[in-house]
Design an enzyme around this catalytic site. Structure first.
Site, PDB file in Angstrom:
ATOM      1  N   ASP A 148      -2.781   0.604   8.257  1.00 20.11           N
ATOM      2  CA  ASP A 148      -1.632   1.491   8.029  1.00 20.11           C
ATOM      3  C   ASP A 148      -0.479   1.216   8.999  1.00 20.11           C
ATOM      4  OD1 ASP A 148      -3.081   2.709   5.995  1.00 20.11           O
ATOM      5  OD2 ASP A 148      -3.919   4.225   7.338  1.00 20.11           O
ATOM      6  N   SER A 169       4.576   6.891   2.620  1.00 19.89           N
ATOM      7  CA  SER A 169       5.184   5.604   2.968  1.00 19.89           C
ATOM      8  C   SER A 169       4.608   4.507   2.079  1.00 19.89           C
ATOM      9  CB  SER A 169       4.865   5.226   4.421  1.00 19.89           C
ATOM     10  OG  SER A 169       5.198   6.257   5.326  1.00 19.89           O
ATOM     11  N   ASN A 184       0.857  -1.197   0.000  1.00 21.40           N
ATOM     12  CA  ASN A 184       0.000   0.000   0.000  1.00 21.40           C
ATOM     13  C   ASN A 184       0.886   1.238   0.000  1.00 21.40           C
ATOM     14  OD1 ASN A 184      -2.434   1.559   0.349  1.00 21.40           O
ATOM     15  ND2 ASN A 184      -1.936   1.779   2.522  1.00 21.40           N
ATOM     16  N   HIS A 198       0.680   5.137   1.567  1.00 19.55           N
ATOM     17  CA  HIS A 198      -0.100   5.943   2.512  1.00 19.55           C
ATOM     18  C   HIS A 198       0.511   7.344   2.571  1.00 19.55           C
ATOM     19  CE1 HIS A 198      -2.694   6.862   5.867  1.00 19.55           C
ATOM     20  NE2 HIS A 198      -1.651   7.408   6.467  1.00 19.55           N
TER      21      HIS A 198
HETATM   22  C1  GAR Z   1      -2.845   8.931  -2.632  1.00 20.48           C
HETATM   23  O1  GAR Z   1      -2.443  10.118  -2.021  1.00 20.48           O
HETATM   24  C2  GAR Z   1      -2.636   7.750  -1.694  1.00 20.48           C
HETATM   25  O2  GAR Z   1      -1.493   7.876  -0.901  1.00 20.48           O
HETATM   26  C3  GAR Z   1      -3.874   7.822  -0.855  1.00 20.48           C
HETATM   27  O3  GAR Z   1      -4.904   8.137  -1.754  1.00 20.48           O
HETATM   28  C4  GAR Z   1      -4.367   8.908  -2.829  1.00 20.48           C
HETATM   29  C5  GAR Z   1      -4.758   8.245  -4.128  1.00 20.48           C
HETATM   30  O4  GAR Z   1      -4.411   9.057  -5.214  1.00 20.48           O
HETATM   31  N1  GAR Z   1      -4.116   6.602  -0.184  1.00 20.48           N
HETATM   32  C6  GAR Z   1      -4.688   6.520   1.016  1.00 20.48           C
HETATM   33  O5  GAR Z   1      -5.057   7.470   1.652  1.00 20.48           O
HETATM   34  C7  GAR Z   1      -4.831   5.108   1.547  1.00 20.48           C
HETATM   35  N2  GAR Z   1      -5.357   5.124   2.865  1.00 20.48           N
HETATM   36  P1  GAR Z   1      -4.393   8.470  -6.690  1.00 20.48           P
HETATM   37  O6  GAR Z   1      -5.760   7.819  -6.922  1.00 20.48           O
HETATM   38  O7  GAR Z   1      -4.206   9.662  -7.553  1.00 20.48           O
HETATM   39  O8  GAR Z   1      -3.285   7.470  -6.814  1.00 20.48           O
END
Ligand code: GAR
Length: 210
Positions: A146, A137, A108, A110
């Site tokens: 997480d 991360s 994942n 985060h």
């Molecule tokens: C990213 O910032 C990722 O780190 C976060 O969602 C966004 C997705 O953006 N993930 C989380 O918060 C997971 N808990 P994207 O769809 O443009 O890749």
């Protein structure tokens, strides 16, 4: 050729950075076998389709429980026999049974320097907390949210003029660097999970654990 299955819920910018890395050879001998979203309206699905990647939608609202959704998701993923299952903005908590089905194969990204700020609204919380450094991360997924072993982190400064959107954009640019790096290292065996710890062989990227 190694195979990735990506799980998304939204925009798909991390999907895009991983796709580019597969196309340019930063990640070698690997293809994105499928992109699966729990939301039919996820813009990332269009990104995948434009690249000719098979897409699937499994709407969590169609299932009576989290467990049943996860079973359907797992069945769909396993049809592709992926080497890694890559959460790229997948905004659903996963059951223990699902997580335990992919030991060492479920990763994942985060948007915080874990273990700081697990959960949602990480950029607003970092600003409210007054931290000087924030970041992203890449980590292995364990049942606790997480909390899995960290593979790579990238730190970015927090400026006094930041709002969550500005800070989030700075973090996102770092995400697009480190997710392909982490996947490349895992797929090539330069980075491994052994007995719950992450080990790197040389060369160790500056932002990785040693
Ligand atoms: C990213 O910032 C990722 O780190 C976060 O969602 C966004 C997705 O953006 N993930 C989380 O918060 C997971 N808990 P994207 O769809 O443009 O890749």
């Amino acid at each position: 050729i190694k195979k990735l299955v990506l799980l998304i819920s939204g925009r798909g910018s991390n999907l895009q950075s991983i796709l580019r890395a597969c196309q340019t050879g930063q990640i070698i001998d690997t293809k994105i076998a499928a992109v699966i979203s729990n939301r039919a309206a996820a813009p990332g699905l269009v990104v995948a389709q434009a690249a000719g990647i098979p897409t699937e939608v499994i709407d969590h609202r169609a299932f009576p429980s989290r467990a049943e959704f996860d079973i359907a998701l797992q069945q769909q993923i396993d049809q592709y026999a992926p080497d890694l299952v890559v959460l790229a903005g997948f905004m659903r908590q996963l059951t223990d049974a699902f997580v335990e089905h992919y030991p060492g194969r479920l990763v994942n990204i985060h948007p915080s320097l874990l273990p700081a700020f697990p959960g949602l609204h990480t950029h607003a919380r970092a600003i409210a907390q007054g931290v000087c450094w924030h970041g992203a991360s890449v980590h292995f997924v364990i049942p606790e949210l997480d909390a899995g072993p960290v593979i790579i982190q990238a730190a970015v400064p927090v400026h006094t003029s930041d709002d969550p959107a500005k800070l989030g954009a700075r973090v996102l640019a770092a995400e697009h660097e480190i997710y392909p790096q982490a996947l490349s290292a895992l797929l090539s065996g330069r980075c491994k999970l052994e007995e719950g710890r992450v080990y790197w062989s040389d060369p160790i990227p500056s932002c990785a654990n040693t």
